[in-house]
Design an enzyme around this catalytic site. Structure first.
Site, mmCIF file in Angstrom:
data_model
loop_
_atom_site.group_PDB
_atom_site.id
_atom_site.type_symbol
_atom_site.label_atom_id
_atom_site.label_comp_id
_atom_site.label_asym_id
_atom_site.label_seq_id
_atom_site.Cartn_x
_atom_site.Cartn_y
_atom_site.Cartn_z
ATOM 1 N NE ARG A 27 -8.449 30.812 -10.644
ATOM 2 C CZ ARG A 27 -9.074 29.720 -10.190
ATOM 3 N NH1 ARG A 27 -10.249 29.386 -10.644
ATOM 4 N NH2 ARG A 27 -8.526 28.957 -9.278
ATOM 5 N NE ARG A 31 -8.807 30.256 -18.799
ATOM 6 C CZ ARG A 31 -8.620 28.947 -18.728
ATOM 7 N NH1 ARG A 31 -8.580 28.229 -19.847
ATOM 8 N NH2 ARG A 31 -8.461 28.347 -17.571
ATOM 9 N NE ARG A 40 -4.212 32.339 -21.543
ATOM 10 C CZ ARG A 40 -4.330 31.414 -20.627
ATOM 11 N NH1 ARG A 40 -5.163 31.615 -19.624
ATOM 12 N NH2 ARG A 40 -3.659 30.282 -20.688
ATOM 13 C CG ASP A 77 0.522 31.239 -11.740
ATOM 14 O OD1 ASP A 77 -0.631 30.986 -12.147
ATOM 15 O OD2 ASP A 77 1.254 30.387 -11.204
ATOM 16 C CE1 TYR A 153 0.253 23.351 -9.215
ATOM 17 C CE2 TYR A 153 0.197 24.897 -7.387
ATOM 18 C CZ TYR A 153 -0.422 24.302 -8.471
ATOM 19 O OH TYR A 153 -1.705 24.659 -8.804
#
Length: 350
Positions: A27, A31, A40, A77, A153
């Site tokens: 990652r 952010r 973004r 992702d 998921y």
């Protein structure tokens, strides 16, 4: 395809001589970077972001430009291939991914279609874009989620603290659950093959949720699905495969039979122990606790030295975190980590 100019990562994986330990971070485009947040915002929502070839390429190369890491992992992702396979999801503020049509019964598994890689063409274009923009400066890493993690998921419908729906489904319908894993495995072989053929130098399989399983369940469900992917890739390509499982301490001995070239481990297991079990048959990636980056620079340096000391002077180690960087981390400390790994590891090899 020619090797990248800085091929430290590849040489470490191959256990060839290196001048220092390579580092990249899970990652690493995120952010915590103001530049990432700007991209973004320009994209709109997260799904539009990773489907926008130009913006996703720019996000992918930020860590090289701003941190000086030794590899780029493409900005995407793990859920990306599930949408064209028939399962819709959206990213909601404060919740993360939420599936609109999750698997609730064994019959729902029939809705899972084989992946048509043309429908994720943008992933290949991002890999090509990164290689072009960086002029092959460093290796490019492609990736996928492991079958168990994606199945969790699909059944849970969202991120969970315990994945109790997914595990209950697994226990109640073991044969159908294995069928789901098998279907996912076949499509993920195609997905990673597509990434390799698009120019990925390395691919990583993320089994982020397999750590919720008991050792017996891991061996029965999660591991065979990953083994199948790696075996099929090895029949076609020489591209190195990294196998990452978070929460691996309880079943390391099983995980290291998957056939991967590199085993990526979290901070809940001693690196020296992993080396003794794996090396030199395979290389190892990891295993700094990401939370160390909230501590002082003195602590960061100490923890880096501990990991480097545990590995020793052999090639075969890729420095990384035991999981991903977090949104509220300080950019300067992440940059400091990369700097310290370079400084401290040079003493081993020069």
């Amino acid at each position: 395809m020619d090797r990248p100019k800085n091929d430290l990562l590849l040489r470490a994986i191959e256990k060839k001589p290196i001048e220092r330990t390579p580092i990249w971070l899970m990652r690493q485009a995120g952010r915590y970077m103001p530049e990432y947040r700007q991209l973004r915002e320009k994209a709109g929502d997260f799904k539009k972001f990773y489907k926008n070839i130009d913006l996703a390429t720019k996000a992918s190369i930020l860590p090289y430009k701003l941190l000086g890491v030794d590899a780029t992992i493409i900005f995407s992702d793990i859920l990306t291939p599930l949408e064209p396979m028939g399962f819709d999801f959206e990213f909601r503020q404060g919740e993360g991914p939420v599936f609109l049509n999750p698997v609730q019964t064994p019959e729902d598994i029939e809705r899972l279609k084989p992946l048509d890689v043309e429908k994720v063409y943008y992933v290949g274009e991002i890999i090509k874009g990164v290689n072009k923009e960086l002029d092959r400066a460093i290796p490019t890493i492609g990736f996928c989620g492991a079958p168990f993690t994606l199945a969790a998921y699909l059944i849970e419908g969202k991120t969970s603290r315990d994945f109790k729906k997914a595990k209950a489904f697994m226990y109640d319908y073991p044969d159908e659950f294995k069928e789901l894993l098998d279907k996912l495995s076949d499509s993920l072989v195609d997905y990673l093959s597509f990434q390799i053929e698009s120019g990925a130098d390395v691919v990583q399989i993320f089994d982020s949720w397999a750590g919720y399983l008991s050792p017996d369940d891991y061996k029965q469900y999660a591991l065979p699905a990953v083994k199948k992917i790696i075996s099929k890739l090895k029949q076609k390509y020489s591209t190195p495969v990294i196998h990452f499982t978070k929460g691996v301490a309880g079943f390391l001995d099983d995980m290291i039979t998957s056939g991967a070239d590199v085993y990526s481990v979290d901070w809940m297991i001693d690196l020296k122990t992993v080396k003794e079990k794996v090396f030199p048959a395979a290389s190892v990636q990891g295993n700094l606790d990401p939370v160390v980056l909230y501590a002082s620079e003195t602590v960061i340096r100490e923890k880096v030295k501990e990991i480097l000391d545990k590995w020793g002077k052999d090639s075969g180690h890729v420095f990384n975190l035991g999981h991903g960087l977090m949104p509220d981390m300080e950019f300067r400390k992440v940059k400091y980590l990369v700097q310290v790994v370079k400084e401290e590891s040079i003493r081993w090899y020069n």
